[in-house]
Each structure stands twice: as structure tokens, then as C-alpha cells.
Design a protein around this motif. Structure first.
Motif, PDB file in Angstrom:
ATOM      1  N   PHE A 252      -6.735  13.011   1.983  1.00  0.00           N
ATOM      2  CA  PHE A 252      -6.156  12.409   0.782  1.00  0.00           C
ATOM      3  C   PHE A 252      -5.214  11.304   1.233  1.00  0.00           C
ATOM      4  O   PHE A 252      -4.444  11.478   2.167  1.00  0.00           O
ATOM      5  CB  PHE A 252      -5.387  13.479   0.007  1.00  0.00           C
ATOM      6  N   HIS A 253      -5.330  10.156   0.595  1.00  0.00           N
ATOM      7  CA  HIS A 253      -4.396   9.083   0.937  1.00  0.00           C
ATOM      8  C   HIS A 253      -3.736   8.539  -0.319  1.00  0.00           C
ATOM      9  O   HIS A 253      -4.372   8.349  -1.344  1.00  0.00           O
ATOM     10  CB  HIS A 253      -5.055   7.981   1.764  1.00  0.00           C
ATOM     11  N   LEU A 254      -2.426   8.362  -0.195  1.00  0.00           N
ATOM     12  CA  LEU A 254      -1.629   7.840  -1.284  1.00  0.00           C
ATOM     13  C   LEU A 254      -1.457   6.346  -1.061  1.00  0.00           C
ATOM     14  O   LEU A 254      -0.793   5.925  -0.117  1.00  0.00           O
ATOM     15  CB  LEU A 254      -0.255   8.517  -1.314  1.00  0.00           C
ATOM     16  N   ASN A 255      -2.088   5.562  -1.905  1.00  0.00           N
ATOM     17  CA  ASN A 255      -1.952   4.108  -1.852  1.00  0.00           C
ATOM     18  C   ASN A 255      -0.781   3.728  -2.749  1.00  0.00           C
ATOM     19  O   ASN A 255      -0.926   3.609  -3.959  1.00  0.00           O
ATOM     20  CB  ASN A 255      -3.235   3.430  -2.338  1.00  0.00           C
ATOM     21  N   TYR A 256       0.376   3.583  -2.135  1.00  0.00           N
ATOM     22  CA  TYR A 256       1.579   3.297  -2.905  1.00  0.00           C
ATOM     23  C   TYR A 256       1.505   1.927  -3.568  1.00  0.00           C
ATOM     24  O   TYR A 256       0.997   0.966  -2.993  1.00  0.00           O
ATOM     25  CB  TYR A 256       2.817   3.349  -2.018  1.00  0.00           C
ATOM     26  N   ILE A 257       2.058   1.846  -4.778  1.00  0.00           N
ATOM     27  CA  ILE A 257       2.174   0.596  -5.518  1.00  0.00           C
ATOM     28  C   ILE A 257       3.646   0.246  -5.711  1.00  0.00           C
ATOM     29  O   ILE A 257       4.061  -0.882  -5.512  1.00  0.00           O
ATOM     30  CB  ILE A 257       1.482   0.704  -6.904  1.00  0.00           C
ATOM     31  N   ALA A 258       4.440   1.237  -6.140  1.00  0.00           N
ATOM     32  CA  ALA A 258       5.868   1.016  -6.382  1.00  0.00           C
ATOM     33  C   ALA A 258       6.655   2.253  -5.967  1.00  0.00           C
ATOM     34  O   ALA A 258       6.139   3.371  -6.024  1.00  0.00           O
ATOM     35  CB  ALA A 258       6.112   0.716  -7.858  1.00  0.00           C
ATOM     36  N   ASP A 259       7.912   2.024  -5.575  1.00  0.00           N
ATOM     37  CA  ASP A 259       8.760   3.170  -5.259  1.00  0.00           C
ATOM     38  C   ASP A 259       9.319   3.754  -6.552  1.00  0.00           C
ATOM     39  O   ASP A 259       9.000   3.289  -7.647  1.00  0.00           O
ATOM     40  CB  ASP A 259       9.859   2.796  -4.258  1.00  0.00           C
ATOM     41  N   GLU A 260      10.163   4.766  -6.442  1.00  0.00           N
ATOM     42  CA  GLU A 260      10.681   5.458  -7.617  1.00  0.00           C
ATOM     43  C   GLU A 260      11.581   4.577  -8.488  1.00  0.00           C
ATOM     44  O   GLU A 260      11.845   4.912  -9.641  1.00  0.00           O
ATOM     45  CB  GLU A 260      11.431   6.732  -7.208  1.00  0.00           C
ATOM     46  N   ASN A 261      12.019   3.427  -7.960  1.00  0.00           N
ATOM     47  CA  ASN A 261      12.843   2.497  -8.727  1.00  0.00           C
ATOM     48  C   ASN A 261      12.036   1.330  -9.296  1.00  0.00           C
ATOM     49  O   ASN A 261      12.602   0.421  -9.883  1.00  0.00           O
ATOM     50  CB  ASN A 261      13.976   1.960  -7.854  1.00  0.00           C
ATOM     51  N   GLY A 262      10.729   1.324  -9.075  1.00  0.00           N
ATOM     52  CA  GLY A 262       9.870   0.259  -9.582  1.00  0.00           C
ATOM     53  C   GLY A 262       9.729  -0.928  -8.654  1.00  0.00           C
ATOM     54  O   GLY A 262       9.104  -1.922  -9.009  1.00  0.00           O
ATOM     55  N   ASN A 263      10.291  -0.846  -7.457  1.00  0.00           N
ATOM     56  CA  ASN A 263      10.186  -1.937  -6.487  1.00  0.00           C
ATOM     57  C   ASN A 263       8.823  -1.931  -5.817  1.00  0.00           C
ATOM     58  O   ASN A 263       8.225  -0.873  -5.619  1.00  0.00           O
ATOM     59  CB  ASN A 263      11.278  -1.799  -5.422  1.00  0.00           C
ATOM     60  N   ASP A 264       8.351  -3.097  -5.438  1.00  0.00           N
ATOM     61  CA  ASP A 264       7.053  -3.222  -4.766  1.00  0.00           C
ATOM     62  C   ASP A 264       7.023  -2.353  -3.513  1.00  0.00           C
ATOM     63  O   ASP A 264       7.928  -2.385  -2.691  1.00  0.00           O
ATOM     64  CB  ASP A 264       6.811  -4.686  -4.392  1.00  0.00           C
ATOM     65  N   TYR A 265       5.976  -1.555  -3.401  1.00  0.00           N
ATOM     66  CA  TYR A 265       5.804  -0.654  -2.261  1.00  0.00           C
ATOM     67  C   TYR A 265       4.337  -0.688  -1.830  1.00  0.00           C
ATOM     68  O   TYR A 265       3.845   0.232  -1.198  1.00  0.00           O
ATOM     69  CB  TYR A 265       6.222   0.755  -2.701  1.00  0.00           C
ATOM     70  N   SER A 266       3.647  -1.768  -2.210  1.00  0.00           N
ATOM     71  CA  SER A 266       2.194  -1.831  -2.072  1.00  0.00           C
ATOM     72  C   SER A 266       1.697  -1.983  -0.643  1.00  0.00           C
ATOM     73  O   SER A 266       0.499  -1.860  -0.404  1.00  0.00           O
ATOM     74  CB  SER A 266       1.629  -2.962  -2.931  1.00  0.00           C
ATOM     75  N   ASP A 267       2.588  -2.206   0.296  1.00  0.00           N
ATOM     76  CA  ASP A 267       2.133  -2.330   1.683  1.00  0.00           C
ATOM     77  C   ASP A 267       2.163  -0.993   2.418  1.00  0.00           C
ATOM     78  O   ASP A 267       1.975  -0.931   3.621  1.00  0.00           O
ATOM     79  CB  ASP A 267       2.979  -3.365   2.427  1.00  0.00           C
ATOM     80  N   LYS A 268       2.365   0.096   1.679  1.00  0.00           N
ATOM     81  CA  LYS A 268       2.483   1.428   2.287  1.00  0.00           C
ATOM     82  C   LYS A 268       1.323   2.331   1.866  1.00  0.00           C
ATOM     83  O   LYS A 268       0.907   2.329   0.720  1.00  0.00           O
ATOM     84  CB  LYS A 268       3.784   2.097   1.856  1.00  0.00           C
ATOM     85  N   THR A 269       0.826   3.104   2.802  1.00  0.00           N
ATOM     86  CA  THR A 269      -0.190   4.131   2.534  1.00  0.00           C
ATOM     87  C   THR A 269       0.195   5.376   3.319  1.00  0.00           C
ATOM     88  O   THR A 269       0.580   5.286   4.477  1.00  0.00           O
ATOM     89  CB  THR A 269      -1.594   3.671   2.969  1.00  0.00           C
ATOM     90  N   LEU A 270       0.103   6.517   2.658  1.00  0.00           N
ATOM     91  CA  LEU A 270       0.371   7.791   3.325  1.00  0.00           C
ATOM     92  C   LEU A 270      -0.933   8.562   3.421  1.00  0.00           C
ATOM     93  O   LEU A 270      -1.588   8.803   2.412  1.00  0.00           O
ATOM     94  CB  LEU A 270       1.402   8.604   2.542  1.00  0.00           C
ATOM     95  N   TRP A 271      -1.295   8.950   4.634  1.00  0.00           N
ATOM     96  CA  TRP A 271      -2.487   9.765   4.849  1.00  0.00           C
ATOM     97  C   TRP A 271      -2.071  11.220   4.933  1.00  0.00           C
ATOM     98  O   TRP A 271      -1.194  11.572   5.703  1.00  0.00           O
ATOM     99  CB  TRP A 271      -3.209   9.327   6.117  1.00  0.00           C
ATOM    100  N   CYS A 272      -2.695  12.045   4.127  1.00  0.00           N
ATOM    101  CA  CYS A 272      -2.376  13.478   4.058  1.00  0.00           C
ATOM    102  C   CYS A 272      -3.509  14.285   4.684  1.00  0.00           C
ATOM    103  O   CYS A 272      -4.476  13.727   5.174  1.00  0.00           O
ATOM    104  CB  CYS A 272      -2.193  13.893   2.594  1.00  0.00           C
ATOM    105  N   SER A 273      -3.393  15.599   4.613  1.00  0.00           N
ATOM    106  CA  SER A 273      -4.454  16.461   5.126  1.00  0.00           C
ATOM    107  C   SER A 273      -5.647  16.464   4.166  1.00  0.00           C
ATOM    108  O   SER A 273      -5.619  15.831   3.111  1.00  0.00           O
ATOM    109  CB  SER A 273      -3.909  17.878   5.354  1.00  0.00           C
ATOM    110  N   ASN A 274      -6.690  17.175   4.526  1.00  0.00           N
ATOM    111  CA  ASN A 274      -7.941  17.171   3.752  1.00  0.00           C
ATOM    112  C   ASN A 274      -7.779  17.789   2.371  1.00  0.00           C
ATOM    113  O   ASN A 274      -7.046  18.752   2.194  1.00  0.00           O
ATOM    114  CB  ASN A 274      -9.036  17.924   4.506  1.00  0.00           C
ATOM    115  N   VAL A 275      -8.522  17.232   1.414  1.00  0.00           N
ATOM    116  CA  VAL A 275      -8.504  17.714   0.035  1.00  0.00           C
ATOM    117  C   VAL A 275      -9.260  19.035  -0.049  1.00  0.00           C
ATOM    118  O   VAL A 275     -10.396  19.152   0.419  1.00  0.00           O
ATOM    119  CB  VAL A 275      -9.131  16.674  -0.920  1.00  0.00           C
TER     120      VAL A 275
END
Length: 101
Positions: free
Chosen positions: A47-70
Motif C-alpha cells: 500500500f502506498h500513500l501518495n500524499y497531496i497535502a499535509d494536515e494544514n492544507g500545505n502542499d505535500y505532493s512530493d511525498k509518498t509513503l510505502w507501507c506493508s502489503n494490503v
């Protein structure tokens, strides 16, 4: 589709199942906006989280978090999606805008 992370829970491998993850950086991820498609949460794949914005609404689109298997994807009323990985359960709420609600 855009989703807001509204909860992250233990899947049972690292802590008691369905209790909030308060360890590490998990609490910091609550409120962030991600982009998720069907291929983002495919059974048996990471599972990967393709970030768009942080919790304050700021641009966070250059970040991706890779998690363990779904392990499971579940749907609740109100469009809430639960993506269970080997280590965590991500609770996601659909949003129509990038800034936080």
C-alpha cells in the motif's frame, strides 16, 4: 480520488487490534490528504500513500509513503474506506477538496 486519513489502527501484529497507533510517526499522518486509486490498495501488494497535502492544507505532493502489503480493503457508510495492511489499518474519508476540512 482524494482521501483524508482520519485514523490509523493496529492490525494486531504490533499492538492490540483496532487500537489507535500512537507509536512512531503514525499520529503525524492523521489529517493528511492522499490520492488513492484502485491500484494503490491492491490485495497482496504494498500500500502506498501518495500524499497531496499535509494536515494544514500545505502542499505535500512530493511525498509518498510505502507501507506493508494490503491484507483487506473494506468499505463503510459515508464512503469511509479501511485499508488493512500487515501492520496497520488506515481509515480514510473521501474529500472533494485538497485543503483540510
Amino acid at each position: 480520488m482524494l482521501y483524508k486519513i482520519i485514523g490509523i489502527k493496529h492490525s494486531g501484529t504490533k499492538g492490540e487490534r483496532n487500537t489507535d497507533r500512537t507509536d512512531g510517526k503514525y499520529p503525524n499522518r492523521i489529517g493528511r490528504i492522499i490520492w488513492m486509486s484502485d491500484s494503490t490498495a491492491s490485495f497482496g501488494y504494498r500500500f502506498h500513500l501518495n500524499y497531496i497535502a499535509d494536515e494544514n492544507g500545505n502542499d505535500y505532493s512530493d511525498k509518498t509513503l510505502w507501507c506493508s502489503n494490503v491484507e483487506r480493503v473494506g468499505y463503510r457508510t459515508g464512503g469511509i474506506v479501511e485499508v488493512e495492511t500487515q501492520n496497520s489499518i488506515y481509515v480514510l474519508k473521501p474529500v472533494n477538496k485538497i485543503w483540510c476540512e
